[in-house]
Design a protein around this motif. Structure first.
Motif, PDB file in Angstrom:
ATOM      1  N   GLN A 174       5.975   0.520  -9.396  1.00 26.34           N
ATOM      2  CA  GLN A 174       5.245   1.796  -9.360  1.00 26.34           C
ATOM      3  C   GLN A 174       3.969   1.740 -10.210  1.00 26.34           C
ATOM      4  O   GLN A 174       3.475   2.773 -10.671  1.00 26.34           O
ATOM      5  CB  GLN A 174       6.152   2.919  -9.870  1.00 26.34           C
ATOM      6  CG  GLN A 174       7.404   3.140  -9.044  1.00 26.34           C
ATOM      7  CD  GLN A 174       7.089   3.569  -7.622  1.00 26.34           C
ATOM      8  OE1 GLN A 174       6.237   4.421  -7.406  1.00 26.34           O
ATOM      9  NE2 GLN A 174       7.789   2.997  -6.648  1.00 26.34           N
ATOM     10  N   ASN A 175       3.450   0.537 -10.389  1.00 22.82           N
ATOM     11  CA  ASN A 175       2.203   0.339 -11.152  1.00 22.82           C
ATOM     12  C   ASN A 175       2.302   0.878 -12.571  1.00 22.82           C
ATOM     13  O   ASN A 175       1.335   1.417 -13.123  1.00 22.82           O
ATOM     14  CB  ASN A 175       1.019   0.993 -10.429  1.00 22.82           C
ATOM     15  CG  ASN A 175       0.668   0.287  -9.136  1.00 22.82           C
ATOM     16  OD1 ASN A 175       0.775  -0.935  -9.039  1.00 22.82           O
ATOM     17  ND2 ASN A 175       0.281   1.051  -8.136  1.00 22.82           N
ATOM     18  N   TRP A 176       3.486   0.748 -13.165  1.00 20.42           N
ATOM     19  CA  TRP A 176       3.718   1.103 -14.564  1.00 20.42           C
ATOM     20  C   TRP A 176       3.477   2.586 -14.842  1.00 20.42           C
ATOM     21  O   TRP A 176       3.036   2.977 -15.925  1.00 20.42           O
ATOM     22  CB  TRP A 176       2.863   0.230 -15.498  1.00 20.42           C
ATOM     23  CG  TRP A 176       3.080  -1.220 -15.232  1.00 20.42           C
ATOM     24  CD1 TRP A 176       2.303  -2.048 -14.486  1.00 20.42           C
ATOM     25  CD2 TRP A 176       4.202  -2.006 -15.677  1.00 20.42           C
ATOM     26  NE1 TRP A 176       2.857  -3.305 -14.437  1.00 20.42           N
ATOM     27  CE2 TRP A 176       4.023  -3.310 -15.163  1.00 20.42           C
ATOM     28  CE3 TRP A 176       5.330  -1.730 -16.475  1.00 20.42           C
ATOM     29  CZ2 TRP A 176       4.923  -4.340 -15.398  1.00 20.42           C
ATOM     30  CZ3 TRP A 176       6.224  -2.770 -16.716  1.00 20.42           C
ATOM     31  CH2 TRP A 176       6.023  -4.043 -16.176  1.00 20.42           C
ATOM     32  N   GLN A 177       3.804   3.412 -13.857  1.00 21.15           N
ATOM     33  CA  GLN A 177       3.640   4.852 -14.035  1.00 21.15           C
ATOM     34  C   GLN A 177       4.921   5.573 -13.637  1.00 21.15           C
ATOM     35  O   GLN A 177       5.416   5.423 -12.511  1.00 21.15           O
ATOM     36  CB  GLN A 177       2.478   5.376 -13.188  1.00 21.15           C
ATOM     37  CG  GLN A 177       1.110   4.904 -13.668  1.00 21.15           C
ATOM     38  CD  GLN A 177      -0.009   5.468 -12.829  1.00 21.15           C
ATOM     39  OE1 GLN A 177       0.036   5.444 -11.602  1.00 21.15           O
ATOM     40  NE2 GLN A 177      -1.043   5.977 -13.476  1.00 21.15           N
TER      41      GLN A 177
ATOM     42  N   ASN B 264       3.837   2.483 -20.500  1.00 23.80           N
ATOM     43  CA  ASN B 264       2.827   2.537 -19.442  1.00 23.80           C
ATOM     44  C   ASN B 264       1.974   1.280 -19.331  1.00 23.80           C
ATOM     45  O   ASN B 264       1.070   1.215 -18.502  1.00 23.80           O
ATOM     46  CB  ASN B 264       1.919   3.757 -19.635  1.00 23.80           C
ATOM     47  CG  ASN B 264       1.134   3.696 -20.941  1.00 23.80           C
ATOM     48  OD1 ASN B 264       1.505   2.983 -21.867  1.00 23.80           O
ATOM     49  ND2 ASN B 264       0.054   4.459 -21.012  1.00 23.80           N
ATOM     50  N   LYS B 265       2.258   0.271 -20.179  1.00 20.74           N
ATOM     51  CA  LYS B 265       1.481  -0.971 -20.105  1.00 20.74           C
ATOM     52  C   LYS B 265       2.429  -2.166 -20.060  1.00 20.74           C
ATOM     53  O   LYS B 265       3.321  -2.295 -20.901  1.00 20.74           O
ATOM     54  CB  LYS B 265       0.536  -1.099 -21.299  1.00 20.74           C
ATOM     55  CG  LYS B 265      -0.568  -0.051 -21.307  1.00 20.74           C
ATOM     56  CD  LYS B 265      -1.517  -0.253 -22.472  1.00 20.74           C
ATOM     57  CE  LYS B 265      -2.634   0.782 -22.448  1.00 20.74           C
ATOM     58  NZ  LYS B 265      -3.560   0.613 -23.591  1.00 20.74           N
TER      59      LYS B 265
ATOM     60  N   PHE C 289       1.602   9.329  -8.271  1.00 22.52           N
ATOM     61  CA  PHE C 289       0.477   8.457  -8.588  1.00 22.52           C
ATOM     62  C   PHE C 289       0.297   7.294  -7.616  1.00 22.52           C
ATOM     63  O   PHE C 289      -0.825   7.008  -7.199  1.00 22.52           O
ATOM     64  CB  PHE C 289       0.607   7.926 -10.017  1.00 22.52           C
ATOM     65  CG  PHE C 289       0.560   8.997 -11.066  1.00 22.52           C
ATOM     66  CD1 PHE C 289      -0.571   9.771 -11.233  1.00 22.52           C
ATOM     67  CD2 PHE C 289       1.658   9.233 -11.872  1.00 22.52           C
ATOM     68  CE1 PHE C 289      -0.620  10.769 -12.196  1.00 22.52           C
ATOM     69  CE2 PHE C 289       1.619  10.228 -12.842  1.00 22.52           C
ATOM     70  CZ  PHE C 289       0.477  10.997 -13.005  1.00 22.52           C
TER      71      PHE C 289
ATOM     72  N   SER D 113       3.943  14.990  -9.514  1.00 18.47           N
ATOM     73  CA  SER D 113       2.969  13.899  -9.424  1.00 18.47           C
ATOM     74  C   SER D 113       3.452  12.822  -8.460  1.00 18.47           C
ATOM     75  O   SER D 113       4.639  12.625  -8.261  1.00 18.47           O
ATOM     76  CB  SER D 113       2.746  13.277 -10.805  1.00 18.47           C
ATOM     77  OG  SER D 113       3.901  12.564 -11.211  1.00 18.47           O
TER      78      SER D 113
END
Length: 277
Positions: A194-197, A162-163, A93, A91
């Motif tokens: 990494q935008n919480w990913q 993830n948040k 993302f 992945s």
């Protein structure tokens, strides 16, 4: 690597449909375009056919004879792609991309790079090319200085990562010592970038076209200026999730292990050993 094909999602869907795998084509198309009516799919296919004709991916003579209207070599390519039993899925993302590496036969694999669910690029490769392909795909910067940072958390805490508004809760429930708290703070900063990913490399077995892919193993990781964070499940009874900042050389070592296991009989069944040793 040997280049095979570049096409759009619509072109790939049409080729797979005419090769006799309508349900597979539908699942690929729905990822990009959502659910559509048969009339809408038909209209999309009609618009796509001239593109395939211009690219030499459509056999007009076969069409006139009511045969499958794609060249034999393209049909064979689609057959081998669709019927692959093993896949490495990487992945990406933040860049809206994904790399899939399908096992075709013996030492032959098929690289499938998807860009923003629009462009698909395929190339044939050998198993020993897998590490460099994945390394180049992610293109992580080699750290200038590697710090030894690590911490352990519970399964529940891991699921909360993830948040951003969960970070305080994870910290409170983890009882970190000073070093672990510093590691968690750095990890949180990298996760935000990494935008919480978390990225992941997953290993899938595809028994047949009617069965959903079976997840054999998965490695979660996260790039950092100080190396690459990697997640490992341990036997600890309270905090089994171990997260550690590894060096770039360690990261390359894991990718080398992927190629080693891919070369074994039954390509991916022993990957648990790779991440647990």
């Amino acid at each position: 690597m040997n280049y095979a094909l570049t096409c759009t999602t619509a072109e790939l869907g049409l080729l797979i449909t005419f090769a006799g795998y309508e349900e597979v084509a539908k699942s690929i198309l729905e990822v990009s375009f959502g659910k559509r009516s048969k009339k809408e799919w038909g209209a999309m296919m009609e618009v796509t056919i001239p593109h395939l004709i211009m690219r030499g991916l459509w056999d007009k003579e076969k069409e006139d004879q009511d045969e499958i209207p794609i060249p034999d070599e393209v049909n064979q390519f689609i057959d081998s792609y669709v019927n692959s039993k093993w896949m490495i899925r990487c992945s990406d993302f933040p860049n809206q991309g994904i790399l899939m590496i399908h096992h075709i036969n013996e030492d032959t694999w098929l690289s499938h790079v998807v860009d923003r669910n629009i462009i698909h690029e395929f190339s044939y490769m050998k198993h020993d090319e897998i590490p460099k392909l994945i390394e180049d795909y992610y293109s992580f910067k080699k750290e200038q200085k590697h710090d030894s940072l690590q911490f352990n958390i519970t399964d529940k805490a891991f699921d909360l990562l993830n948040k951003p508004n969960n970070m305080g809760k994870v910290f409170k429930m983890s009882n970190f010592n000073a070093d672990e708290a510093r590691a968690f703070e750095q990890f949180t900063q990298d996760l935000e970038h990494q935008n919480w990913q978390l990225a992941n490399i997953s290993f899938l077995n595809i028994p047949d076209l009617e069965t959903s892919p079976l997840l054999e193993n998965i490695l979660f990781f996260l790039p950092s200026n100080g190396g690459v964070w990697m997640v490992e499940y341990t036997d600890h009874d309270k905090t089994p999730v171990h997260i550690e900042l590894n060096s770039y050389d360690d990261w390359r070592g894991v990718l080398g292990g992927v190629a080693f296991v891919a070369n074994q009989e039954g390509p991916i069944k022993d990957l648990k050993k790779l991440f647990n040793d």
